[in-house]
Write a protein that holds these residues in place. Structure first.
Motif, PDB file in Angstrom:
ATOM      1  N   ASN A  80     -14.773  -3.412   5.135  1.00  0.00           N
ATOM      2  CA  ASN A  80     -13.673  -4.349   5.366  1.00  0.00           C
ATOM      3  C   ASN A  80     -13.509  -5.311   4.194  1.00  0.00           C
ATOM      4  N   ASN A 116     -11.873  -3.650   1.297  1.00  0.00           N
ATOM      5  CA  ASN A 116     -10.448  -3.405   1.534  1.00  0.00           C
ATOM      6  C   ASN A 116      -9.610  -4.665   1.416  1.00  0.00           C
ATOM      7  N   ASN A 117     -10.267  -5.806   1.206  1.00  0.00           N
ATOM      8  CA  ASN A 117      -9.545  -7.077   1.164  1.00  0.00           C
ATOM      9  C   ASN A 117      -9.829  -7.905  -0.078  1.00  0.00           C
ATOM     10  N   ASP A 160     -19.544   1.651  -4.795  1.00  0.00           N
ATOM     11  CA  ASP A 160     -18.964   2.987  -4.781  1.00  0.00           C
ATOM     12  C   ASP A 160     -17.934   3.073  -5.914  1.00  0.00           C
ATOM     13  N   PRO A 161     -18.011   4.104  -6.769  1.00  0.00           N
ATOM     14  CA  PRO A 161     -17.109   4.170  -7.929  1.00  0.00           C
ATOM     15  C   PRO A 161     -15.628   4.119  -7.560  1.00  0.00           C
ATOM     16  N   PHE A 162     -15.287   4.753  -6.423  1.00  0.00           N
ATOM     17  CA  PHE A 162     -13.886   4.729  -5.985  1.00  0.00           C
ATOM     18  C   PHE A 162     -13.470   3.311  -5.598  1.00  0.00           C
ATOM     19  N   ARG A 163     -14.362   2.645  -4.841  1.00  0.00           N
ATOM     20  CA  ARG A 163     -14.050   1.271  -4.393  1.00  0.00           C
ATOM     21  C   ARG A 163     -13.916   0.332  -5.597  1.00  0.00           C
ATOM     22  N   ASP A 186      -4.893   0.086  -2.607  1.00  0.00           N
ATOM     23  CA  ASP A 186      -5.307   0.337  -1.229  1.00  0.00           C
ATOM     24  C   ASP A 186      -5.481   1.840  -1.025  1.00  0.00           C
ATOM     25  N   ASP A 187      -6.371   2.205  -0.095  1.00  0.00           N
ATOM     26  CA  ASP A 187      -6.561   3.622   0.247  1.00  0.00           C
ATOM     27  C   ASP A 187      -5.257   4.251   0.716  1.00  0.00           C
ATOM     28  N   TYR A 213      -3.034   6.322  -1.607  1.00  0.00           N
ATOM     29  CA  TYR A 213      -3.570   7.641  -1.906  1.00  0.00           C
ATOM     30  C   TYR A 213      -3.385   8.586  -0.712  1.00  0.00           C
TER      31      TYR A 213
END
Lengths: 194, 467
Positions: free
Chosen positions: A109, A112-113, A163-166, A175-176, A179
Motif C-alpha cells: 500500500n 502504491n502511494n 522490488d525493481p519494478f516498484r 501506477d500498476d 500497465y
C-alpha cells in the motif's frame, strides 16, 4: 502518484514494535470517501486523549522531533489491509518509513502511494534511533536510485532492498493500473482459454 | 515437476510474467464493501473506466452497519454516507449489492462461502485482510489495498510477486473443549505476529482434515495475524459436501465435473516448501491472548510470560501489558470480565452459534456481563432463529443482534468502553480495536460462552471433564 527520487530530512523516532494499522488510523476514522485528510487522525489514540487534548508524551506532539521520515520498530503496519494507513502517514507529511521489518500489505500500500518503506537491519535501525536521540536536528538522506539511507553527519550508511519494478514506479510516479490496462486483449484471451 | 497446492492454483492464474519478474495474476472473484471501495470507484470515474467484469464482483455492506434496527436508516451520518456511496457506486457500475435488508447481506467472508461463490481452485481478493478466510476451500485468497481494489475492478488482474510457501501440519486429536480457534491462536503464539510474513500457508495434517468447513475458515481467517498473506487447505469430501447445492455453486452434472477438477487440488507428495512446522493437536489447550497483538497468546492454564521473547523489545512488551492491565508472570484465571463478544468473520457462522447455544442452554449469564452475539450474515441469523438458538440466547441473557462486523473493529455503535475487558471471538486484540481504550482478550466461542456464564476467566475444559 508523486515521483520519489531523493529526500533529505530530519526523522521522527517511534521505537515501538508491531505498530498495527489500527494505531496508525483507528477504524472509526475510515468513514471518509476520499483519500485526503486522514493525517489529522494519524496515530489518533496515541496523539490525543479521549477529550481531544494532545498527549505531550507522544513523539508527534514533541516539537523537538520533526521531519518527513518516521523510524519505527519491527513489523510496522501489521494488521488490517486499510490503505488509509498509508494515506494518513502521507497526508501528515511523511514520505519515508524506516523499520527493520514491514508487514506485507502495508508495504504494498505504501509503495502504491509514494510512501517509501525502507527496511534496514536491526543493527542499523538501532544506530539510526541512537543518532536521532543524540541529535534530533540531524539530517538523513534517502536515495531511492542508489537504495541508500545515509546520515551525512557521521557517514553512517545503510542500503535497502526494493522490488525493481516498484522502484521504477516510485521514481517515475507510475501506477500498476496503467500497465494492467494495456494488457486488455491478453486478459480477454486468458479468459477465453479457461 | 512436483507442485504444492498453492503453486497449482497460482500458476493456473498467471496470464504472463511482466517486466521485472512480477506475475500478472488473474482474479476470479472480487468482494467489495463500503469502507475500502469508495476511493477505488473514484479512481475509475477519473479514468472514465467501467468495472471490467461486474459479474465477478460481489458487494455487501458489513463493516460499519448497525446491528440493531437495520430496517431503519443508519443513524450515524458518516456510516450512512459511506453505505449510501456504495449503493450509488453499485448502481452506476452495474454491480450486485447485498445491501442491508437483503437476505444475502452479511460479513463479506461469511457470505462468499455460504452462497457458494467461493469455490476450490479460485483466486479471490477483497479490500480486507481477512480475505484469507476463503482459503479454507482450497483457494488463493488475500487482502488488498484500495489502489489494488481499483486495479481489479478495472482489469480483473493484479501485479504480484509470487510469495514463498509454508506448510503447517497439525496432527492428532484435540482435547474436549478445544476448537479450531484455539489451534490458530496456538500457532500464532508459536510463530509470532510476524512469523508468516512473506509466506502463504498451507494447513495440513489429521487435525485439520478432521475439521468442518466452518472450523477450517476460522483457521485460514487468522493467517494474516501471523503476517501471512493467506492460508489454504486442500479441498476434500468435507469441502465438496459444503459447496454442493449452494446458490452460486455449479449444479447437477456441472457440479460433478467441477468436483473431478477440484480433486486434483492437493500438494504433490514430494513438493518442497520454503518452511515447515509441525504441531501436536493434543498439546493445545483453550487459548487466550494477554497482550495487544494476536501473537501474545497463552493456554488458559498458563501464566503471562515474565518478559519479552528474545529479539523482542521489552519496551513494547511492557507497553502492551500496561495497556491490558496485566502483570508479567500472572495467571488470567479468575479475572473479572464485563464484556463478551461472539461474532466477526472469524467466529460468527452457524456452527459457532450452535456450539455456544448448546453450551449455555438452560443457564444464565453472570449478572455483570454484557454479551453480544452477532451473526455473520442474514442467512446465519435466519438459520439460528429457525433452530431456536435466538430463544436460547435471550433466555440466557445474551443479546442476539443483526449481522455485521460489529464490535470486532468498533466502526459502528458496538464498542467496548475504555478500560473494560472483552473476551472476544474476533481476530485482533490491538489497542483500541474494539473502541478507544478497550482491552480485548481473544478466545474461542466456547471459552467466550464459559466466561459469559462465569463472569470471569475460566478453563472451559472443566465443564467437559465434569460430564
Amino acid at each position: 502518484m508523486e515521483k520519489f527520487t531523493q529526500i533529505r530530512s530530519t526523522a521522527i523516532p517511534l521505537p515501538i514494535e508491531d505498530v498495527d494499522t489500527d494505531q496508525i488510523i483507528p477504524a472509526r476514522f475510515l468513514k471518509a470517501t476520499t483519500r485526503e485528510g486522514f493525517g489529522d487522525n494519524l496515530f489518533r489514540d496515541w496523539r490525543y486523549t479521549s477529550d481531544g487534548q494532545q498527549k505531550t508524551d507522544f513523539v508527534l506532539n514533541n516539537p523537538t522531533y520533526q521531519g518527513q521520515i518516521l523510524v519505527a520498530g519491527k513489523n510496522f503496519g501489521c494488521g488490517s489491509s486499510r490503505e488509509h494507513a498509508a494515506w494518513a502517514l502521507y497526508d501528515y507529511g511523511f514520505r519515508v518509513v524506516v523499520s527493520s521489518f514491514f508487514a506485507d500489505i502495508f508495504r504494498g500500500n505504501a509503495l502504491n502511494n509514494g510512501l517509501l518503506p525502507v527496511q534496514v537491519t536491526p543493527e542499523a535501525l538501532h544506530a539510526i534511533l541512537q543518532a536521532i536521540e543524540q541529535d534530533p536536528a540531524t539530517d538523513f538522506v534517502v536515495d531511492l536510485e542508489n537504495q541508500t539511507f545515509t546520515l551525512p553527519a557521521t557517514g553512517l550508511e545503510a542500503s535497502f532492498d526494493i522490488d525493481p519494478f516498484r522502484k521504477i514506479c516510485m521514481i517515475n510516479g507510475y501506477d500498476d493500473i496503467d500497465y494492467l490496462l494495456s494488457l486488455k486483449s491478453e486478459i480477454e484471451a486468458f479468459e477465453h482459454a479457461q | 515437476m512436483s507442485k504444492t497446492l498453492f503453486d497449482k492454483i497460482w500458476d493456473a492464474h498467471v496470464i504472463k510474467v511482466a517486466e521485472g519478474g512480477l506475475d500478472v495474476l488473474y482474479i476470479d472473484r472480487h468482494f467489495i464493501h463500503e469502507v475500502t471501495s469508495p476511493q477505488a470507484f473514484d479512481g475509475l470515474k477519473q479514468r472514465n473506466l467501467p468495472v471490467f467484469r461486474p459479474l465477478q464482483t460481489i458487494a455487501t455492506a458489513d463493516h460499519n452497519v448497525p446491528t440493531k434496527d437495520q430496517h431503519l436508516p443508519i443513524q450515524e451520518k458518516l456510516s450512512r454516507d459511506q453505505v449510501e456511496k456504495l449503493r450509488e457506486n453499485c448502481r452506476e457500475f452495474g454491480l450486485e449489492l447485498y445491501d442491508l435488508g437483503h437476505p444475502y447481506q452479511g460479513i463479506v467472508h461469511v457470505i462468499g462461502p455460504e452462497l457458494g461463490i467461493t469455490q476450490p481452485g479460485m483466486t479471490i481478493v477483497c479490500g480486507d485482510s481477512h480475505t484469507s478466510t476463503h482459503g479454507a476451500f482450497g483457494t488463493i485468497a488475500f487482502g488488498i489495498g484500495t489502489s489494488q481494489v481499483e486495479q481489479v475492478m478495472a482489469t480483473q488482474c493484479l501485479l504480484q510477486r509470487k510469495p514463498k510457501c509454508m506448510r503447517i501440519t497439525v496432527d492428532g486429536a484435540l482435547q474436549d473443549g478445544v476448537l479450531s480457534k484455539d489451534i490458530i491462536l496456538y500457532i500464532i503464539s508459536k510463530l509470532t505476529a510476524a512469523g508468516g510474513t512473506g509466506y502463504f500457508v498451507e494447513y495440513a495434517g489429521s487435525a485439520i482434515r478432521a475439521l468442518s468447513m466452518e472450523a477450517r475458515m476460522t483457521i485460514c481467517n487468522m493467517s494474516i495475524e501471523m503476517g501471512a498473506r493467506g492460508g489454504l487447505i486442500a479441498p476434500d469430501a468435507t469441502t465438496f459436501e459444503y459447496v454442493r447445492g449452494r446458490k452460486f455453486a455449479p449444479q447437477g452434472a456441472d457440479f460433478e465435473a467441477a468436483v473431478s477438477k477440484w480433486e486434483q487440488l492437493y500438494t504433490d507428495v514430494d513438493a518442497q516448501f520454503d518452511l515447515e512446522y509441525h504441531f501436536d493437536a493434543s498439546e493445545i489447550g483453550p487459548m487466550l491472548t494477554y497482550g495487544t497483538n494476536p501473537g501474545m497468546g497463552i493456554a488458559v492454564s498458563e501464566h503471562v510470560p515474565d518478559m519479552a521473547l528474545p529479539g523482542d523489545s521489552p519496551v513494547s512488551f511492557d507497553k502492551s501489558l500496561t495497556y491490558m492491565g496485566f502483570k508479567a508472570g500472572e495467571s488470567l484465571l479468575g479475572k473479572t470480565i464485563h464484556h463478551v463478544f461472539i461474532g466477526s468473520c472469524t467466529n460468527s457462522r452457524i456452527e459457532d452459534l450452535r456450539l455456544v447455544a448448546e453450551f449455555i442452554q438452560g443457564k444464565q449469564k453472570a449478572g455483570h456481563v454484557q454479551v453480544m452475539v452477532v451473526p455473520g450474515s442474514q442467512q446465519v441469523a435466519q438459520q439460528a432463529i429457525a433452530e431456536g438458538l435466538d430463544k436460547i440466547f435471550s433466555d440466557a441473557g445474551f443479546d442476539f443482534r443483526e449481522p455485521g462486523c460489529s464490535a470486532c473493529l468498533g466502526m459502528n455503535e458496538d464498542k467496548i468502553p475504555a478500560g473494560a475487558y472483552c473476551v472476544s471471538t474476533s481476530n485482533r486484540n490491538f489497542e483500541g480495536r474494539q473502541g478507544p481504550g478497550a482491552r480485548t482478550i481473544l478466545a474461542s466461542p466456547l471459552t467466550a460462552a464459559a466466561v459469559a456464564l462465569a463472569g470471569k476467566i475460566v478453563d472451559v475444559r472443566v465443564h467437559f471433564n465434569q460430564n
